[in-house]
Design an enzyme around this catalytic site. Sequence first.
Site, PDB file in Angstrom:
ATOM      1  N   LYS A  92       0.854  -1.193   0.000  1.00 30.45           N
ATOM      2  CA  LYS A  92       0.000   0.000   0.000  1.00 30.45           C
ATOM      3  C   LYS A  92       0.884   1.234   0.000  1.00 30.45           C
ATOM      4  O   LYS A  92       1.663   1.456   0.929  1.00 30.45           O
ATOM      5  CB  LYS A  92      -0.905  -0.011   1.222  1.00 30.45           C
ATOM      6  CG  LYS A  92      -1.779   1.229   1.328  1.00 30.45           C
ATOM      7  CD  LYS A  92      -2.825   1.087   2.413  1.00 30.45           C
ATOM      8  CE  LYS A  92      -3.641   2.364   2.523  1.00 30.45           C
ATOM      9  NZ  LYS A  92      -4.672   2.276   3.558  1.00 30.45           N
ATOM     10  N   LYS A 107      -2.335  -1.745  -3.848  1.00 34.48           N
ATOM     11  CA  LYS A 107      -3.120  -0.511  -3.876  1.00 34.48           C
ATOM     12  C   LYS A 107      -2.230   0.709  -3.924  1.00 34.48           C
ATOM     13  O   LYS A 107      -1.240   0.733  -3.201  1.00 34.48           O
ATOM     14  CB  LYS A 107      -3.961  -0.549  -2.619  1.00 34.48           C
ATOM     15  CG  LYS A 107      -4.561   0.703  -2.154  1.00 34.48           C
ATOM     16  CD  LYS A 107      -5.304   0.398  -0.914  1.00 34.48           C
ATOM     17  CE  LYS A 107      -5.941   1.679  -0.465  1.00 34.48           C
ATOM     18  NZ  LYS A 107      -6.550   1.585   0.803  1.00 34.48           N
TER      19      LYS A 107
END
Length: 333
Positions: free
Chosen positions: A205, A258
């Site tokens: 992330k 992500k």
Amino acid sequence: MTFPAQRMRRMRRTEPLRALVRETALEPGDLIYPLFICPGKGVRNPVGSMPGVFNLSVDEAVREAEEAAQLGLGGVLLFGLPETKDDEGTGAWEENGIVQQALAALKQSPAAKKLVLIADVCLCEYTSHGHCGVVVKSGDGPDANFDVANDPTLEILARTAVSQAKAGADVVAPSDMMDGRVGAIRKALDAAGLAQTPILSYASKFASAFYGPFREAAGSAPQFGDRRSYQMDGANLREAMREIDLDIEEGADMILMKPAMPYLDVVRAARQRVEVPIGAYQVSGEYSMLHAAFEKGWLDPNRAMIESLLSIRRAGADFIVTYFAKEAAKLLR
Ligand code: PBG
């Protein structure tokens, strides 16, 4: 053999031919739909920067999930907007927390049984300061320093995951980026008799500008500082691989990457490196920028949406978390 014997266009001539040789499939079951749960009854508050996305009270979220199930979506990912916030994010793990209430209600719905119910495990929606962990202050006045303390946060995250799984989450998905949280959550789940609850870890992330609209949707913008001391630097691919290796070692059953579109190379590298199922999160900013172009009439909505999702599948994601899930499923059926 080269031109003219070789003609690549032969196989593109008709739709049946193109369909026969299409390399990547996109199906409603690959898509996961995020839901933002807020207090109240009959509430559908539109999120200004995300057309078509709402803060939903539990009853409305159940209706939304039933529609998602009807459309054949793979699952829903739940975020909570609690009634009140505090320094430690108590609302994340309370037995009667907002996500816990939604999970319990969804478990009562026969239609929603077809969905995988995924609970996002993080504190930023529940803390008054908006950070993903416990904040400790050192020093005073203008020289004061704030740090998001790693180890004290782990226990709260683990407690959150356990309470979500007890409330009915099929999968828990930690998105906080604290070190050691997958191991801490696994241990706590097992100790609570929840050894069968899988962990989908947001292993890779990045600290991204593309989360901007989400922070409006979830009311989770940090009140000071930013998330760069815990989310990854966007320049680092090798570091992402280390994060993934560590999370799998700690017991992650699946990993989530992500953002998606600006980081497709990371998705591809992860796909080539590990065997666990991989998801990618087409985040709020990716959705909002496409919508902004749709509103201006600059992009064809349906084609651009499907193309963006296909690119993520082609990079190697098995499933995609996307705010387009319902709209895409309507086109794909
Ligand atoms: C919670 C969390 C965030 C997102 C998913 N989980 C926000 C953040 O890290 O600031 C972003 C999702 C999106 O932008 O759609 N930590």
